[in-house]
Design a protein around this motif. Structure first.
Motif, PDB file in Angstrom:
ATOM      1  N   GLY A  48       0.765  -1.234   0.000  1.00 54.88           N
ATOM      2  CA  GLY A  48       0.000   0.000   0.000  1.00 54.88           C
ATOM      3  C   GLY A  48       0.799   1.289   0.000  1.00 54.88           C
ATOM      4  O   GLY A  48       0.239   2.364   0.183  1.00 54.88           O
ATOM      5  N   LYS A  49       2.100   1.210  -0.196  1.00 52.34           N
ATOM      6  CA  LYS A  49       2.918   2.427  -0.218  1.00 52.34           C
ATOM      7  C   LYS A  49       2.919   3.011  -1.630  1.00 52.34           C
ATOM      8  O   LYS A  49       3.171   2.301  -2.599  1.00 52.34           O
ATOM      9  CB  LYS A  49       4.366   2.128   0.198  1.00 52.34           C
ATOM     10  CG  LYS A  49       4.509   1.456   1.536  1.00 52.34           C
ATOM     11  CD  LYS A  49       4.111   2.372   2.662  1.00 52.34           C
ATOM     12  CE  LYS A  49       4.358   1.679   3.989  1.00 52.34           C
ATOM     13  NZ  LYS A  49       3.664   2.224   5.075  1.00 52.34           N
ATOM     14  N   PRO A  50       2.649   4.299  -1.762  1.00 55.65           N
ATOM     15  CA  PRO A  50       2.627   4.922  -3.092  1.00 55.65           C
ATOM     16  C   PRO A  50       4.048   5.222  -3.568  1.00 55.65           C
ATOM     17  O   PRO A  50       4.645   6.225  -3.189  1.00 55.65           O
ATOM     18  CB  PRO A  50       1.838   6.211  -2.862  1.00 55.65           C
ATOM     19  CG  PRO A  50       2.106   6.549  -1.433  1.00 55.65           C
ATOM     20  CD  PRO A  50       2.266   5.224  -0.713  1.00 55.65           C
ATOM     21  N   ILE A  51       4.605   4.329  -4.348  1.00 58.98           N
ATOM     22  CA  ILE A  51       5.970   4.504  -4.843  1.00 58.98           C
ATOM     23  C   ILE A  51       6.030   4.057  -6.301  1.00 58.98           C
ATOM     24  O   ILE A  51       5.403   3.067  -6.675  1.00 58.98           O
ATOM     25  CB  ILE A  51       6.986   3.728  -3.970  1.00 58.98           C
ATOM     26  CG1 ILE A  51       8.403   4.069  -4.367  1.00 58.98           C
ATOM     27  CG2 ILE A  51       6.730   2.239  -4.016  1.00 58.98           C
ATOM     28  CD1 ILE A  51       9.447   3.606  -3.370  1.00 58.98           C
ATOM     29  N   ASP A  52       6.746   4.785  -7.103  1.00 57.92           N
ATOM     30  CA  ASP A  52       6.935   4.443  -8.511  1.00 57.92           C
ATOM     31  C   ASP A  52       8.225   3.627  -8.621  1.00 57.92           C
ATOM     32  O   ASP A  52       9.323   4.171  -8.512  1.00 57.92           O
ATOM     33  CB  ASP A  52       7.025   5.718  -9.351  1.00 57.92           C
ATOM     34  CG  ASP A  52       7.091   5.452 -10.839  1.00 57.92           C
ATOM     35  OD1 ASP A  52       7.613   4.387 -11.233  1.00 57.92           O
ATOM     36  OD2 ASP A  52       6.639   6.310 -11.606  1.00 57.92           O
ATOM     37  N   ALA A  53       8.075   2.334  -8.798  1.00 56.62           N
ATOM     38  CA  ALA A  53       9.225   1.432  -8.789  1.00 56.62           C
ATOM     39  C   ALA A  53      10.224   1.756  -9.894  1.00 56.62           C
ATOM     40  O   ALA A  53      11.440   1.751  -9.664  1.00 56.62           O
ATOM     41  CB  ALA A  53       8.756  -0.023  -8.906  1.00 56.62           C
ATOM     42  N   LEU A  54       9.728   2.033 -11.078  1.00 57.59           N
ATOM     43  CA  LEU A  54      10.627   2.322 -12.190  1.00 57.59           C
ATOM     44  C   LEU A  54      11.395   3.618 -11.952  1.00 57.59           C
ATOM     45  O   LEU A  54      12.621   3.655 -12.096  1.00 57.59           O
ATOM     46  CB  LEU A  54       9.861   2.397 -13.510  1.00 57.59           C
ATOM     47  CG  LEU A  54      10.704   2.770 -14.736  1.00 57.59           C
ATOM     48  CD1 LEU A  54      11.814   1.750 -14.969  1.00 57.59           C
ATOM     49  CD2 LEU A  54       9.819   2.884 -15.963  1.00 57.59           C
TER      50      LEU A  54
END
Length: 85
Positions: A48-54
């Motif tokens: 549920g953490k809002p993070i952009d992996a790329l």
């Protein structure tokens, strides 16, 4: 600063001392780092953490373009075909 050739020799000696067989290079460790950062980001997303992996991986590798980073990352559609053989 350490030259690329010296770094290559240090990594080669470390891999041999660790008993690792196969093809390893300085670049192998960079790719492993990229996978680790990307996987960690995906785990954060799953929780549920809002993070952009790329974008996070791109920043960690110091790439200007996301397309450069994508070459380091797993591609499930290709990996599944390779595993099928």
């Amino acid at each position: 600063a350490m030259s690329y050739d010296m770094a290559r020799l240090v990594f080669k000696a470390a891999f041999e001392a660790a008993g690792l067989n196969g093809h390893y290079s300085c670049h192998s460790t960079r790719k492993s780092f990229a996978h680790a950062v990307y996987d960690h980001c995906l785990n954060l997303q799953a929780n549920g953490k809002p993070i952009d992996a790329l974008r996070t991986t791109q920043f960690a590798l110091g790439h200007t373009y996301a397309s450069s980073t994508e070459r380091y990352l797993p591609r499930p559609e290709i990996d599944s075909v390779v595993l099928a053989f």
